[in-house]
Design a protein around this motif. Structure first.
Motif, PDB file in Angstrom:
ATOM      1  N   LEU A   7     120.769  -1.641  58.811  1.00  0.00           N
ATOM      2  CA  LEU A   7     121.513  -1.991  60.018  1.00  0.00           C
ATOM      3  C   LEU A   7     121.098  -3.309  60.638  1.00  0.00           C
ATOM      4  CD1 LEU A   7     121.586   1.492  61.766  1.00  0.00           C
ATOM      5  CD2 LEU A   7     123.361   0.422  60.398  1.00  0.00           C
ATOM      6  N   ASP A   8     119.961  -3.865  60.237  1.00  0.00           N
ATOM      7  CA  ASP A   8     119.467  -5.088  60.860  1.00  0.00           C
ATOM      8  C   ASP A   8     119.973  -6.310  60.103  1.00  0.00           C
ATOM      9  OD1 ASP A   8     117.895  -3.940  62.927  1.00  0.00           O
ATOM     10  OD2 ASP A   8     116.483  -3.313  61.394  1.00  0.00           O
ATOM     11  N   LEU A   9     120.159  -7.401  60.830  1.00  0.00           N
ATOM     12  CA  LEU A   9     120.625  -8.647  60.263  1.00  0.00           C
ATOM     13  C   LEU A   9     119.877  -9.773  60.953  1.00  0.00           C
ATOM     14  CD1 LEU A   9     122.776 -10.121  58.508  1.00  0.00           C
ATOM     15  CD2 LEU A   9     124.271 -10.013  60.478  1.00  0.00           C
ATOM     16  N   VAL A  10     119.330 -10.668  60.174  1.00  0.00           N
ATOM     17  CA  VAL A  10     118.617 -11.810  60.729  1.00  0.00           C
ATOM     18  C   VAL A  10     119.534 -13.021  60.614  1.00  0.00           C
ATOM     19  CG1 VAL A  10     116.581 -13.280  60.553  1.00  0.00           C
ATOM     20  CG2 VAL A  10     116.394 -10.840  60.043  1.00  0.00           C
ATOM     21  N   LEU A  11     119.932 -13.604  61.761  1.00  0.00           N
ATOM     22  CA  LEU A  11     120.810 -14.772  61.783  1.00  0.00           C
ATOM     23  C   LEU A  11     120.004 -16.001  62.170  1.00  0.00           C
ATOM     24  CD1 LEU A  11     123.842 -13.281  63.741  1.00  0.00           C
ATOM     25  CD2 LEU A  11     123.643 -13.585  61.279  1.00  0.00           C
ATOM     26  N   THR A  12     120.229 -17.100  61.470  1.00  0.00           N
ATOM     27  CA  THR A  12     119.599 -18.364  61.832  1.00  0.00           C
ATOM     28  C   THR A  12     120.663 -19.444  61.863  1.00  0.00           C
ATOM     29  OG1 THR A  12     119.134 -19.072  59.565  1.00  0.00           O
ATOM     30  CG2 THR A  12     117.470 -17.692  60.635  1.00  0.00           C
ATOM     31  N   ASN A  13     120.332 -20.569  62.455  1.00  0.00           N
ATOM     32  CA  ASN A  13     121.286 -21.664  62.510  1.00  0.00           C
ATOM     33  C   ASN A  13     121.041 -22.712  61.436  1.00  0.00           C
ATOM     34  OD1 ASN A  13     118.966 -22.726  63.531  1.00  0.00           O
ATOM     35  ND2 ASN A  13     119.878 -23.645  65.332  1.00  0.00           N
ATOM     36  N   LYS A  14     120.072 -22.486  60.549  1.00  0.00           N
ATOM     37  CA  LYS A  14     119.770 -23.426  59.468  1.00  0.00           C
ATOM     38  C   LYS A  14     119.434 -22.651  58.204  1.00  0.00           C
ATOM     39  CE  LYS A  14     117.753 -27.149  62.154  1.00  0.00           C
ATOM     40  NZ  LYS A  14     117.212 -26.748  63.425  1.00  0.00           N
ATOM     41  N   GLU A  15     119.880 -23.195  57.069  1.00  0.00           N
ATOM     42  CA  GLU A  15     119.493 -22.627  55.776  1.00  0.00           C
ATOM     43  C   GLU A  15     117.994 -22.848  55.589  1.00  0.00           C
ATOM     44  OE1 GLU A  15     121.088 -21.094  53.112  1.00  0.00           O
ATOM     45  OE2 GLU A  15     122.835 -20.881  54.420  1.00  0.00           O
ATOM     46  N   GLY A  16     117.309 -21.883  55.018  1.00  0.00           N
ATOM     47  CA  GLY A  16     115.909 -22.045  54.692  1.00  0.00           C
ATOM     48  C   GLY A  16     114.964 -22.012  55.873  1.00  0.00           C
ATOM     49  N   LEU A  17     115.412 -21.547  57.035  1.00  0.00           N
ATOM     50  CA  LEU A  17     114.549 -21.503  58.214  1.00  0.00           C
ATOM     51  C   LEU A  17     113.543 -20.363  58.126  1.00  0.00           C
ATOM     52  CD1 LEU A  17     113.958 -22.726  61.000  1.00  0.00           C
ATOM     53  CD2 LEU A  17     115.604 -21.143  61.952  1.00  0.00           C
ATOM     54  N   LEU A  18     113.936 -19.255  57.508  1.00  0.00           N
ATOM     55  CA  LEU A  18     113.070 -18.080  57.412  1.00  0.00           C
ATOM     56  C   LEU A  18     112.651 -17.845  55.969  1.00  0.00           C
ATOM     57  CD1 LEU A  18     114.916 -15.512  59.677  1.00  0.00           C
ATOM     58  CD2 LEU A  18     113.078 -17.052  60.286  1.00  0.00           C
ATOM     59  N   GLY A  19     111.473 -17.267  55.821  1.00  0.00           N
ATOM     60  CA  GLY A  19     110.982 -16.888  54.507  1.00  0.00           C
ATOM     61  C   GLY A  19     110.191 -15.611  54.601  1.00  0.00           C
ATOM     62  N   ASN A  20     109.946 -14.995  53.470  1.00  0.00           N
ATOM     63  CA  ASN A  20     109.130 -13.773  53.379  1.00  0.00           C
ATOM     64  C   ASN A  20     109.620 -12.681  54.318  1.00  0.00           C
ATOM     65  OD1 ASN A  20     107.544 -15.203  51.574  1.00  0.00           O
ATOM     66  ND2 ASN A  20     106.062 -15.790  53.112  1.00  0.00           N
ATOM     67  N   VAL A  21     110.908 -12.380  54.291  1.00  0.00           N
ATOM     68  CA  VAL A  21     111.464 -11.317  55.134  1.00  0.00           C
ATOM     69  C   VAL A  21     111.107  -9.984  54.496  1.00  0.00           C
ATOM     70  CG1 VAL A  21     113.560 -10.349  56.137  1.00  0.00           C
ATOM     71  CG2 VAL A  21     113.336 -12.817  55.871  1.00  0.00           C
ATOM     72  N   LYS A  22     110.430  -9.102  55.258  1.00  0.00           N
ATOM     73  CA  LYS A  22     109.981  -7.810  54.733  1.00  0.00           C
ATOM     74  C   LYS A  22     110.215  -6.718  55.765  1.00  0.00           C
ATOM     75  CE  LYS A  22     106.048 -10.069  52.563  1.00  0.00           C
ATOM     76  NZ  LYS A  22     104.597 -10.230  52.650  1.00  0.00           N
ATOM     77  N   LEU A  23     110.557  -5.527  55.287  1.00  0.00           N
ATOM     78  CA  LEU A  23     110.609  -4.348  56.150  1.00  0.00           C
ATOM     79  C   LEU A  23     109.199  -3.789  56.222  1.00  0.00           C
ATOM     80  CD1 LEU A  23     113.867  -2.610  54.913  1.00  0.00           C
ATOM     81  CD2 LEU A  23     113.526  -3.920  57.001  1.00  0.00           C
ATOM     82  N   LYS A  24     108.721  -3.482  57.437  1.00  0.00           N
ATOM     83  CA  LYS A  24     107.332  -3.078  57.628  1.00  0.00           C
ATOM     84  C   LYS A  24     107.178  -1.632  58.101  1.00  0.00           C
ATOM     85  CE  LYS A  24     104.290  -5.598  57.294  1.00  0.00           C
ATOM     86  NZ  LYS A  24     103.431  -5.911  56.167  1.00  0.00           N
ATOM     87  N   GLY A  25     108.161  -0.778  57.865  1.00  0.00           N
ATOM     88  CA  GLY A  25     108.042   0.621  58.255  1.00  0.00           C
ATOM     89  C   GLY A  25     108.689   0.897  59.592  1.00  0.00           C
ATOM     90  N   SER A  26     108.769   2.176  59.913  1.00  0.00           N
ATOM     91  CA  SER A  26     109.484   2.574  61.124  1.00  0.00           C
ATOM     92  C   SER A  26     108.604   2.475  62.362  1.00  0.00           C
ATOM     93  CB  SER A  26     110.012   3.998  60.978  1.00  0.00           C
ATOM     94  OG  SER A  26     108.941   4.905  60.865  1.00  0.00           O
ATOM     95  N   LEU A  27     109.261   2.471  63.514  1.00  0.00           N
ATOM     96  CA  LEU A  27     108.569   2.446  64.802  1.00  0.00           C
ATOM     97  C   LEU A  27     108.383   3.891  65.264  1.00  0.00           C
ATOM     98  CD1 LEU A  27     110.637  -0.399  66.451  1.00  0.00           C
ATOM     99  CD2 LEU A  27     108.231  -0.515  65.854  1.00  0.00           C
ATOM    100  N   GLY A  28     107.241   4.460  65.003  1.00  0.00           N
ATOM    101  CA  GLY A  28     106.982   5.838  65.400  1.00  0.00           C
ATOM    102  C   GLY A  28     107.955   6.797  64.734  1.00  0.00           C
TER     103      GLY A  28
END
Length: 114
Positions: A7-28
């Motif tokens: 359900l999550d989406l990471v939006l940026t305004n530039k290509e290549g702005l983010l790296g190493n996107v990982k899911l880190k487990g649930s919140l409680g």
């Protein structure tokens, strides 16, 4: 993940702005998951443009209507995340261009975010 759908989406305004996107487990006991990512320095060093989106004057009702007209179930059916993003991106940017005006940044605040 809810019933196998991310359900999550990471939006940026530039290509290549983010790296190493990982899911880190649930919140409680929540069904939400934490997302960890790195902001890459090389992509940030580009000088900002002199115009920015003016969300205070945006017509979000029209924005919602324009995106609501798209039959998303059919448009995204059977597609992976990358392919779905490419299908989603064009109507999103077109609606943004129609509904969210830009404004010029001037003076000493040119380098600061809007």
């Amino acid at each position: 993940m809810r019933r196998g759908a991310l359900l999550d989406l990471v939006l940026t305004n530039k290509e290549g702005l983010l790296g190493n996107v990982k899911l880190k487990g649930s919140l409680g006991s929540s069904d939400h998951e934490m997302v960890e990512f790195k902001i890459l320095r090389a992509a940030r060093r580009v000088h900002s443009k002199l115009t920015t989106l003016d969300f205070r004057r945006a017509d979000f009702g029209l924005f919602r209507d324009l995106l609501g007209r798209v039959l998303w179930d059919k448009a995204l059916e059977g597609r992976g995340a990358q392919e779905s993003w490419l299908v989603f991106k064009d109507p999103l940017l077109q609606a943004q261009e129609q509904c969210i005006p830009t404004k010029r940044k001037s003076g000493k605040n040119v380098r600061r975010p809007a």
